[in-house]
Design an enzyme around this catalytic site. Structure first.
Site, PDB file in Angstrom:
ATOM      1  N   LEU A 158      46.162  50.130  36.529  1.00  0.00           N
ATOM      2  CA  LEU A 158      46.971  49.996  35.313  1.00  0.00           C
ATOM      3  C   LEU A 158      48.449  49.865  35.682  1.00  0.00           C
ATOM      4  CD1 LEU A 158      45.754  49.884  32.467  1.00  0.00           C
ATOM      5  CD2 LEU A 158      46.797  52.093  32.054  1.00  0.00           C
ATOM      6  N   ARG A 160      51.650  46.806  36.114  1.00  0.00           N
ATOM      7  CA  ARG A 160      52.248  45.893  35.126  1.00  0.00           C
ATOM      8  C   ARG A 160      51.203  44.979  34.521  1.00  0.00           C
ATOM      9  NH1 ARG A 160      56.530  45.983  39.378  1.00  0.00           N
ATOM     10  NH2 ARG A 160      54.953  44.812  40.531  1.00  0.00           N
ATOM     11  N   ARG A 234      42.237  40.679  43.821  1.00  0.00           N
ATOM     12  CA  ARG A 234      41.966  40.047  45.097  1.00  0.00           C
ATOM     13  C   ARG A 234      40.451  40.002  45.275  1.00  0.00           C
ATOM     14  NH1 ARG A 234      46.052  38.238  45.308  1.00  0.00           N
ATOM     15  NH2 ARG A 234      47.795  38.438  46.744  1.00  0.00           N
ATOM     16  N   GLU A 263      39.318  32.299  49.967  1.00  0.00           N
ATOM     17  CA  GLU A 263      39.633  31.135  49.133  1.00  0.00           C
ATOM     18  C   GLU A 263      39.900  29.948  50.038  1.00  0.00           C
ATOM     19  OE1 GLU A 263      42.786  32.643  46.669  1.00  0.00           O
ATOM     20  OE2 GLU A 263      41.464  34.178  45.880  1.00  0.00           O
ATOM     21  N   HIS A 281      42.128  30.491  41.702  1.00  0.00           N
ATOM     22  CA  HIS A 281      43.316  31.331  41.894  1.00  0.00           C
ATOM     23  C   HIS A 281      44.538  30.734  41.203  1.00  0.00           C
ATOM     24  CE1 HIS A 281      45.387  34.514  44.652  1.00  0.00           C
ATOM     25  NE2 HIS A 281      45.866  34.502  43.432  1.00  0.00           N
TER      26      HIS A 281
END
Lengths: 315, 329
Positions: A158, A160, A234, A263, A281
């Site tokens: 929790l 920003r 991530r 990725e 992404h």
């Protein structure tokens, strides 16, 4: 900062590159072919005082690079995550590091909610169905999906972004979301408990070593066959092989994924599933936000060049 | 046939929609069901036969979407009808004036679908601005490793949203988008008391002041093609349109042309002029999200709806007020 030698590791953003070129002494690492990068770095080592990186795994800023640049003073990340930077080495060398927090919070939160709606409501799937001519071929038939509003959403992380997601899902009547902060050890029974009382989990935590694999097999099982997992943090936060197996076997109801273990490698199995929403992404990938990120990168570089306080330092 | 000793026969019900087995059983437990789709007969013949029964049906359960129109001809064919229960979010397939003139009460779906439709509208808006569906196709086509990062898209948070129609659905959309920091304005026949959003009496002015225009109004004579060339031009090359109302609310030809010309930036569409036909030009566009008129179609809503339909029918047959009556506008 016209005399500041800046190394850009890869093409990131046209506007950013143009500004760096205009205002600094810009060197582009990709001007050298892959196998001659070492040579390139050696040739320019004494003039490089700043490095600009992107984000995501493999974005650069590791010990090897830092060690190759004896005059390096600052690493400026065009990203909020800085897990690709060897902070220990930076501290040892007195190299400053900055990132781009806040300016991308809204975009990532918007995308997370988009994924959270799309997973049960299957909007991208319906779009493919219509484009393939199946709506017509099936005489106007499309099946039932699952409701999003009012579902219990658990947010892992929790900060920003997590808070921005919480604010948005509360507008959909989702019951007061619970946060799960993770302390400094790997096994966290309470994330399992969070999963057990949630219809959907949203992973929004920053990339720290402690959060690696935080969405484990146990968490996935607790979420269950009607549960949904959304990940905008991530890929490493999730046990990906377990996730893929659970989705394929129907032990997990659905997923919305913007990030992956490696990725841009997305498991084929996921591509074949209708209850999985996939994104490359793109959490911060809007024109508005990327310009704001670029401006923040430039402002940090300029502050450094003028020996003023950095705007968004990490180290 | 009446069962004199044990009580009244089950009331007759015209069933003019496809239903699942559970719901059919629930209806048959309470009513004497005359099933149109099972009969295989043409509509006129089916209605005439029903009207000719010794105890003709007083209620009809009809599907939405325009497949069956409850118009003067329909009502003339079954003069025994006193109640029409429809199941969609819209009632444009029911001639409310004709019903009122004959004392036929109409029950709709009330606000049962509002939340699901609102969620779908927000999903379409995020989908068109952030190209979520198109990016998904990019990944599934293997283009991420081959071509790298997806192109930059457009931010949603903080954008100006204009909603056409601030009824139950429009209000739910507004509430959701406020949480994204969007500035909400709306157009409707008249301003709504005590809503915190800016009112535009003119839909063109609303479009000119909006980054995203969302159509959430009923389809009637006043709103047919309310989004036409002028509104689209006012919305402009950076503006996007979302339609979860009726295909008829938008001039589809003008919309396709505007998208082809780049005079608007994109569209999210759940409804079309001639469903399930979708203009082929749209199918090649990445700045468009297309869904199959399914904004209401969740398992949760379907279950609630079935309960509501039976509730309305039972109320009518018991001489009580309908649970979710549709009044003439």
């Amino acid at each position: 900062m016209e005399s500041l030698g800046v190394l850009l590791l890869r093409p990131l953003d046209t506007y950013l590159e143009q500004e760096l070129d205009r205002r600094c002494r810009l060197l582009r690492l990709w001007d050298a072919p892959h196998d001659r990068r070492g040579e390139f770095l050696r040739a320019h080592a004494l003039s490089i005082r700043a490095v600009v990186t992107g984000g995501g795994s493999g974005a650069g800023g590791d010990a090897e690079l830092i060690d190759a640049l004896p005059r390096l003073e600052i690493i400026v990340c065009y990203a909020v995550g800085f897990d690709h930077v060897d902070l220990t080495r930076c501290r040892e060398r007195g190299v400053r590091v900055t990132n781009t927090p806040d300016v991308l919070t809204d975009d990532v939160a918007d995308l997370a909610v988009g994924l959270a709606i799309d997973a049960p409501r299957r909007i991208p799937h319906a779009d493919r169905y219509v484009r393939a001519g199946l709506w017509k071929a099936n005489n106007g038939y499309y099946g039932l999906t699952n409701q999003f509003s009012g579902k219990r959403v658990g947010i892992i992380g929790l900060g920003r972004i997590g808070l921005a997601i919480a604010k948005r899902v509360e507008g959909f009547g989702c019951p007061r979301t619970r946060q799960q902060a993770y302390p400094n050890y790997t096994y966290l029974p309470t994330v399992v408990q969070l999963a057990a009382v949630s219809d959907g989990l949203v992973v929004a935590c920053s990339p720290k070593e402690q959060s690696r694999g935080i969405v484990s097999r146990e968490v996935i099982e607790a979420l269950g066959p009607r549960g949904v997992l959304v990940n905008v943090g991530r890929g490493a936060h999730v046990d990906q092989p377990e996730l893929v197996a659970a989705l394929a076997e129907g032990r997990l109801g659905g997923a919305g994924l913007d990030v992956f273990e490696a990725e841009s490698d997305v498991p084929q199995v996921l591509m074949a599933l209708d209850n999985v929403v996939l994104a490359p992404h793109m959490g911060s990938g809007t024109r508005e936000t990327r310009k704001a990120m670029a401006d923040l990168v430039l402002a940090n570089l300029e502050a450094h060049a003028l020996s003023k306080p950095l705007l968004t330092p990490v180290v | 046939m009446a069962s004199a000793a044990t009580g009244a026969a089950k009331p007759g019900l015209l069933l003019l929609r496809r239903t699942d087995a559970t719901f059919t059983a629930a209806l048959r437990a309470r009513f004497r069901v005359l099933d149109f789709y099972a009969s295989g007969a043409p509509l006129r013949a089916f209605l005439t036969a029903a009207a000719a029964e010794p105890d003709p049906p007083r209620a009809a359960l009809v599907v939405a979407g325009g497949a069956i129109l409850v118009d003067a001809a329909f009502l003339d064919a079954v003069p025994s009808l006193g109640c029409v229960v429809t199941t969609g979010a819209g009632v444009d397939h029911v001639d409310l004036a004709q019903c009122a003139g004959r004392g036929v009460v109409v029950a709709g779906a009330g606000e049962i679908f509002s939340v699901d439709v609102a969620d779908h509208a927000v999903g379409l808006l995020i989908g068109v601005l952030r190209r979520l569906a198109a990016a998904g196709r990019y990944v599934r086509a293997g283009l991420w490793p081959a071509q790298g990062d997806y192109r930059l898209t457009s931010k949603l948070s903080g954008k100006r949203v204009g909603i056409i129609g601030l009824g139950s659905i429009g209000s739910q959309i507004a509430k959701r988008l406020q949480a994204f920091g969007c500035a909400i304005s709306y157009h409707s026949r008249a301003p709504k008391a005590s809503v915190p959003y800016r009112y535009f009496p003119d839909v063109h002015a609303l479009a000119a002041d909006s980054d995203a225009l969302i159509v959430a109004c009923a389809l009637n004579d006043a709103t047919r093609r309310i989004v036409g060339r002028r509104v689209l031009d006012a919305l402009g090359p950076d503006g996007v349109l979302v339609n979860i109302a009726r295909g008829g609310n938008v001039d589809e030809q003008e919309l396709v042309a505007a998208l082809q010309d780049g005079r608007i930036a994109g569209a999210g569409l759940d409804v079309f002029q001639n469903e399930p036909h979708v203009p082929p030009e749209l199918r090649d566009m990445d700045n468009v999200v297309l869904t199959a008129h399914e904004a209401v179609s969740t398992e949760e809503s379907r279950a609630d709806l079935q309960e509501l339909m039976i509730g309305n029918l039972e109320a009518f047959f018991a001489g009580k007020p309908l649970l979710t009556p549709v009044l003439r506008p």
